[in-house]
Design a protein around this motif. Structure first.
Motif, PDB file in Angstrom:
ATOM      1  N   TRP A 107       0.614  -1.336   0.093  1.00 17.38           N
ATOM      2  CA  TRP A 107       0.598  -0.208  -0.021  1.00 17.38           C
ATOM      3  C   TRP A 107       0.901   1.220   0.021  1.00 17.38           C
ATOM      4  N   ALA A 108       0.269   2.428  -0.479  1.00 15.94           N
ATOM      5  CA  ALA A 108       1.058   3.497  -0.564  1.00 15.94           C
ATOM      6  C   ALA A 108       0.452   4.357   0.873  1.00 15.94           C
ATOM      7  N   GLU A 109       1.157   4.857   1.294  1.00 12.39           N
ATOM      8  CA  GLU A 109       0.320   5.925   2.294  1.00 12.39           C
ATOM      9  C   GLU A 109       1.222   6.631   2.158  1.00 12.39           C
ATOM     10  N   ILE A 110      -0.073   7.770   2.501  1.00  8.49           N
ATOM     11  CA  ILE A 110      -0.180   9.753   1.631  1.00  8.49           C
ATOM     12  C   ILE A 110      -0.540   9.842   3.271  1.00  8.49           C
ATOM     13  N   ASP A 111       0.492  11.353   3.012  1.00  3.89           N
ATOM     14  CA  ASP A 111       1.005  12.366   4.362  1.00  3.89           C
ATOM     15  C   ASP A 111       0.248  13.346   4.347  1.00  3.89           C
ATOM     16  N   LEU A 112      -0.511  13.189   4.565  1.00  6.20           N
ATOM     17  CA  LEU A 112      -1.416  14.944   4.112  1.00  6.20           C
ATOM     18  C   LEU A 112      -0.756  15.931   4.803  1.00  6.20           C
TER      19      LEU A 112
ATOM     20  N   THR B 221       5.065   7.344   1.302  1.00  8.41           N
ATOM     21  CA  THR B 221       5.794   5.951   1.365  1.00  8.41           C
ATOM     22  C   THR B 221       4.674   4.742   0.798  1.00  8.41           C
ATOM     23  N   LEU B 222       5.595   4.525   0.073  1.00 11.52           N
ATOM     24  CA  LEU B 222       4.992   2.948  -0.619  1.00 11.52           C
ATOM     25  C   LEU B 222       5.582   2.013   0.477  1.00 11.52           C
TER      26      LEU B 222
ATOM     27  N   ARG C 127      -3.664  -1.071  -8.656  1.00 11.30           N
ATOM     28  CA  ARG C 127      -3.607  -2.379  -7.592  1.00 11.30           C
ATOM     29  C   ARG C 127      -3.391  -1.638  -5.960  1.00 11.30           C
ATOM     30  N   VAL C 128      -2.580  -0.986  -5.889  1.00  7.91           N
ATOM     31  CA  VAL C 128      -1.577   0.096  -4.810  1.00  7.91           C
ATOM     32  C   VAL C 128      -2.670   0.622  -4.053  1.00  7.91           C
ATOM     33  N   PRO C 129      -3.564  -0.021  -2.948  1.00  2.00           N
ATOM     34  CA  PRO C 129      -4.463   1.053  -2.114  1.00  2.00           C
ATOM     35  C   PRO C 129      -3.413   2.333  -2.000  1.00  2.00           C
ATOM     36  N   ARG C 130      -4.623   3.361  -2.021  1.00  4.66           N
ATOM     37  CA  ARG C 130      -3.775   5.177  -1.049  1.00  4.66           C
ATOM     38  C   ARG C 130      -4.301   4.877   0.439  1.00  4.66           C
ATOM     39  N   ILE C 131      -3.426   5.312   1.249  1.00  2.00           N
ATOM     40  CA  ILE C 131      -4.415   5.339   2.735  1.00  2.00           C
ATOM     41  C   ILE C 131      -3.958   6.827   3.277  1.00  2.00           C
TER      42      ILE C 131
ATOM     43  N   GLU D 151      -8.798   4.534  -0.761  1.00  3.51           N
ATOM     44  CA  GLU D 151      -8.845   4.633  -2.061  1.00  3.51           C
ATOM     45  C   GLU D 151      -7.850   3.579  -2.706  1.00  3.51           C
ATOM     46  N   LEU D 152      -9.583   2.575  -3.340  1.00  3.42           N
ATOM     47  CA  LEU D 152      -8.962   1.165  -4.170  1.00  3.42           C
ATOM     48  C   LEU D 152      -9.040   1.737  -5.750  1.00  3.42           C
TER      49      LEU D 152
END
Ligand SMILES: *Cc1c(COP(=O)(O)O)cnc(C)c1O
Length: 388
Positions: free
Chosen positions: A9-14, A252-253, A368-372, A383-384
């Motif tokens: 998964w990919a964490e997206i740090d807002l 961060t992947l 296919r990598v969900p974004r968190i 988001e998937l």
């Protein structure tokens, strides 16, 4: 969903995005508007949450590179003005109007076609004129030989009844490069830009939004802020100049160690047998491969970051998996999270090893990598992108 999340998964740090936004605004001064470049699904970070966050933070404009990207943002309720940087077929003018998209106009013929279609649709299309000052891509050519012809064409475009000319812009080819030659070229591009702005003004054409600064110019030429600036890659805290402004990587992947195996010396790993164990080895199998966006050219070159430090990728990266050497990391075991790219394991460095740029690697993180999305230390959205 949980099982998908435990894969890769990919964490997206807002919060990192907010930090970068503020740092960039401080760099360019209070007068210049901030245009957030969210094309290509916000360079792989997820356009909707990125756009919503930038809107909340106070950005004035967004940019994308095709009409569908604008439509996606409008469907998600994003209200900011959106600039379409790329080419749109004129027969999609109605879609531009419906979605309140500002279109770049790159030639007189394109301007005429948009004007005609806008009138037919009963509207006026808001546009920004694109000047080619040396990128040699889209735009009215502003080199010395073609300058006067382009000025005349621009004046005719400004008089077209179906267009409302709100902006004028150009794009730099080497603004992120430090060499004397690159600096001279960027200054030449900027001189051509301001020369054309001056001549348009003399002709009585007042264009409210003049802009040229991409990431490279934002870092290296803050004096080029004009009315608006257009940072892309550095907004995401990556690229080779991001550290100069203390920016933080937004993505961060991550993946996990799915299985650990013991191999005797002489055992070969993966397709093509390009890695051979030279000693008794512990090898981790990770559920990430090139179909997730981990480019195969990183085989035997990149590493993932574990709680104990770096674990080199051994053998070829497969479509859905890859292997890493855990021999020197005895505390790392099955189920442990590892960082593929992120604050500890820079995508800039991975890109250099892959012979490319960070842009390409974050854009490549696949659907296919969900974004968190994380904010204030907790998850606020996920988001998937698979068809559901
Ligand atoms: C992509 C793009 C940008 C942003 O470029 P970065 O190098 O990511 O800052 C700005 N302007 C135009 C016209 C672009 O196409």
């Amino acid at each position: 969903m949980e099982s998908t999340l435990r894969r890769t998964w990919a964490e997206i740090d807002l919060d990192a995005l907010a930090h970068n936004y503020r740092a960039l605004r401080a760099q360019m001064g209070p007068e210049a508007r901030f245009l957030g470049v969210v094309k290509a699904d916000a360079y792989g970070h997820g356009a909707i949450e990125t756009a919503r966050t930038l809107e909340e933070l106070g950005a004035e404009y967004l940019a994308i590179s095709n009409v569908d990207e604008a439509r996606e943002l409008r469907l998600a309720g994003v209200g900011l003005p959106i600039l379409q940087l790329g080419m749109t077929p004129a027969d999609q003018t109605a879609a531009l109007l419906e979605n309140r998209v500002t279109q770049a106009v790159w030639s007189e013929a394109a301007g005429e076609a948009f004007s005609r279609e806008a009138e037919r649709a009963g509207g006026r299309l808001r546009v920004h004129l694109k000047l080619d000052t040396g990128m040699s891509r889209l735009g009215f050519q502003c080199d010395e030989a073609r300058f006067e012809d382009s000025l005349a064409a621009l004046r005719r475009v400004c008089a077209l009844p179906g267009l409302e000319v709100e902006g004028v812009f150009t794009h730099f080819a080497v603004s992120d490069e430090d060499s004397e030659e690159s600096r001279a070229y960027t200054l030449l591009q900027h001189r051509r830009f301001t020369a054309m702005l001056g001549r348009l003004e003399e002709a009585g054409i007042a264009i409210p939004l003049r802009h040229c600064a991409n990431s490279g110019a934002t870092v290296g030429y803050p004096q080029f802020a004009h009315d608006m600036f257009r940072p892309g890659i550095i907004t995401y805290g990556i690229g080779h100049q991001a550290h100069l402004l203390g920016l933080r990587p937004v993505m961060t992947l991550k993946t996990v160690v799915g299985a650990v195996k013991a191999f005797d010396p002489g055992v070969t790993v993966s397709y093509g047998r390009t890695f051979r164990a030279e000693r008794p080895s512990r090898v981790g199998v990770l559920p990430i491969g090139y179909a997730d966006g981990l480019h195969r050219t990183l085989s035997n070159r990149w590493r993932v970051w574990t709680a104990q430090g770096p674990a080199p990728i051994t053998g070829r990266i497969c479509m859905d998996m890859c292997m890493v050497d855990l021999t020197d990391l005895p505390a790392v075991g099955e189920g442990d999270e590892v960082e593929v790219y992120g604050p500890r394991n820079s995508v800039n460095e991975a890109a250099a090893l892959a012979g490319t740029i960070s842009y390409e690697l974050t854009c490549a993180v696949s659907k296919r990598v969900p974004r968190i999305y994380r904010k204030g230390g907790r998850e606020i959205a996920r988001e998937l992108l698979l068809r559901g």
